[in-house]
Design an enzyme around this catalytic site. Structure first.
Site, PDB file in Angstrom:
ATOM      1  N   SER A  63      -2.649   2.242  -9.858  1.00  0.00           N
ATOM      2  CA  SER A  63      -3.029   1.519  -8.634  1.00  0.00           C
ATOM      3  C   SER A  63      -4.524   1.336  -8.440  1.00  0.00           C
ATOM      4  O   SER A  63      -4.922   0.634  -7.496  1.00  0.00           O
ATOM      5  CB  SER A  63      -2.434   2.222  -7.413  1.00  0.00           C
ATOM      6  OG  SER A  63      -1.039   2.005  -7.382  1.00  0.00           O
ATOM      7  N   TYR A 156       2.368   2.009   2.370  1.00  0.00           N
ATOM      8  CA  TYR A 156       1.991   1.627   1.015  1.00  0.00           C
ATOM      9  C   TYR A 156       3.135   0.904   0.320  1.00  0.00           C
ATOM     10  O   TYR A 156       4.266   1.396   0.287  1.00  0.00           O
ATOM     11  CB  TYR A 156       1.645   2.897   0.243  1.00  0.00           C
ATOM     12  CG  TYR A 156       0.880   2.697  -1.034  1.00  0.00           C
ATOM     13  CD1 TYR A 156      -0.445   2.280  -1.011  1.00  0.00           C
ATOM     14  CD2 TYR A 156       1.466   2.982  -2.259  1.00  0.00           C
ATOM     15  CE1 TYR A 156      -1.163   2.138  -2.180  1.00  0.00           C
ATOM     16  CE2 TYR A 156       0.760   2.838  -3.433  1.00  0.00           C
ATOM     17  CZ  TYR A 156      -0.554   2.424  -3.396  1.00  0.00           C
ATOM     18  OH  TYR A 156      -1.267   2.278  -4.553  1.00  0.00           O
ATOM     19  N   SER A 157       2.853  -0.275  -0.224  1.00  0.00           N
ATOM     20  CA  SER A 157       3.874  -1.051  -0.931  1.00  0.00           C
ATOM     21  C   SER A 157       3.215  -1.895  -2.009  1.00  0.00           C
ATOM     22  O   SER A 157       2.333  -2.708  -1.712  1.00  0.00           O
ATOM     23  CB  SER A 157       4.636  -1.953   0.047  1.00  0.00           C
ATOM     24  OG  SER A 157       5.491  -2.847  -0.646  1.00  0.00           O
ATOM     25  N   ASN A 158       3.652  -1.733  -3.248  1.00  0.00           N
ATOM     26  CA  ASN A 158       3.116  -2.541  -4.345  1.00  0.00           C
ATOM     27  C   ASN A 158       3.340  -4.036  -4.121  1.00  0.00           C
ATOM     28  O   ASN A 158       2.596  -4.872  -4.648  1.00  0.00           O
ATOM     29  CB  ASN A 158       3.770  -2.132  -5.669  1.00  0.00           C
ATOM     30  CG  ASN A 158       3.158  -0.889  -6.267  1.00  0.00           C
ATOM     31  OD1 ASN A 158       2.204  -0.324  -5.749  1.00  0.00           O
ATOM     32  ND2 ASN A 158       3.705  -0.444  -7.385  1.00  0.00           N
ATOM     33  N   GLY A 301      -4.695   6.184  -9.010  1.00  0.00           N
ATOM     34  CA  GLY A 301      -3.565   5.486  -9.593  1.00  0.00           C
ATOM     35  C   GLY A 301      -2.545   6.422 -10.196  1.00  0.00           C
ATOM     36  O   GLY A 301      -2.892   7.474 -10.744  1.00  0.00           O
TER      37      GLY A 301
END
Length: 348
Positions: A63, A156-158, A301
């Site tokens: 990330s 949090y969300s990709n 990440g």
């Protein structure tokens, strides 16, 4: 009598990660306030062969990719090609629609800040890793109901960064990988950083192998080679600790963004998991409190096989530090210790 030099605190921290936490390898790069860099390595680079850990070896940075993506979006904001408070639909007309999801109301800022309410697609990925197209990832997410009405809170969300990457591609008519390479990697000379192609499961340069396990009492599985396209704009990139230090230092020094966009990037809201206590999330950039006072700016990440944590100090002559370890597991206790090593390095 000559005594062996006592390992410094960072080296001691890496030793503990390997010996006490049982991680295969730990690597670090620390840049002091005078610009001097020291690299560290501990453990074994390949458990099958016993090979050494490559000094400053390449790792999957997960990330941290989000910060690269956010920088490109904010550069386009500075060029007048994207507006932060414009609806996503301005750039992706009719694309972001679902149960409680409407791109006519979600803004670009909310996407970058993780306050959009867009649900994660990760739980819907196929069990077998395979190449994915970005639109496939978004479509997987849109099968689910919104996590909350846009702008109401942080989660949090990709998926947010898949949307951000699609906006970059729509506005520039180039691939996100091309834009990151031209606007960041080439511009500041990140010689060991790249955005691997869809379907490329390899790591180009010397690297420690990466491992995965469900818990600390389970055997390690070598997951070094993996198609990373399921993470795309949210986590596909490969780099080194030293290159990450160079990137975050250049960013905070104003060499990648105009002051107005950097100030927007550093405007934060309280963040929860997966970040440390007291962390706050900006536009793809995270502030984390330091034990010696102040904060540091970075992201961190997680990617199967690798965990990375680090960033740069906020004020004065900047210190930079990044630590990578070569296992990802559901037990997050070792990550607290990784974060502690970062704190030790930055507090000097």
């Amino acid at each position: 009598m000559v005594h062996a030099a006592r390992p410094d605190a960072v080296q001691q921290g890496l030793d503990a990660l390997v010996r006490s936490d049982g991680l295969p390898a730990a690597l670090a790069s620390v840049r002091d306030e005078h610009g001097r860099t020291r690299t560290y390595a501990e453990g074994v680079g390949d458990r099958a062969t016993g090979a050494k850990v490559p000094t400053d070896g390449q790792v999957r940075i997960g990330s941290n990719t989000k910060t690269f993506t956010a920088v490109v979006v904010l550069q386009l904001v500075g060029e007048g090609k994207i507006r932060l408070d414009a609806p996503v639909d301005t750039y992706l007309r009719g694309v972001v629609r679902g149960d409680g999801i409407d791109g006519r109301h979600i803004t670009v800022r909310e996407v970058l800040q993780q306050t959009s309410g867009l649900p994660s697609y990760l739980e819907s990925l196929d069990e077998e890793v395979r190449p994915y197209e970005p639109r496939e990832l978004l479509d997987l997410a849109l099968r689910h109901k919104a996590d909350f009405p846009h702008g109401e809170r942080w989660k949090y969300s990709n998926t947010n960064y898949v949307v951000a990457g699609l906006i970059v591609e729509e506005v520039t008519k180039h691939s996100l990988a091309e834009e990151i390479d031209r606007r960041i990697i080439q511009r500041i000379g990140l010689r060991h950083t790249y955005f691997p192609a869809r379907g490329d499961a390899t790591i180009r340069e010397p690297h420690p192998h990466g491992y995965y396990r469900d818990s600390s009492d389970q055997p390690l599985q070598d997951v070094t080679e993996m198609d990373p396209s399921w993470a795309w704009a949210a986590g596909q990139m490969i780099s080194t600790n030293s290159d990450l230090n160079r990137f975050f230092t250049a960013l905070l020094d104003g060499r990648l963004l105009h002051r107005a966009q950097l100030d927007q990037m550093r405007t934060t809201v309280p963040a929860g998991a997966p970040f440390a206590d007291g962390a706050r999330y900006g536009l793809g950039l995270v502030s984390t409190p330091l034990s010696c006072g102040g904060v540091y700016w970075g992201h961190g990440g997680s990617f199967p096989g690798y965990e990375t944590r680090g960033g740069v100090t906020d004020k004065g002559s900047r210190r930079a530090a990044n630590v990578a370890v070569t296992v990802q597991q559901s037990d997050k206790t070792p990550l607290k210790h990784v974060e502690s090593v970062v704190d030790t390095a930055l507090c000097g």
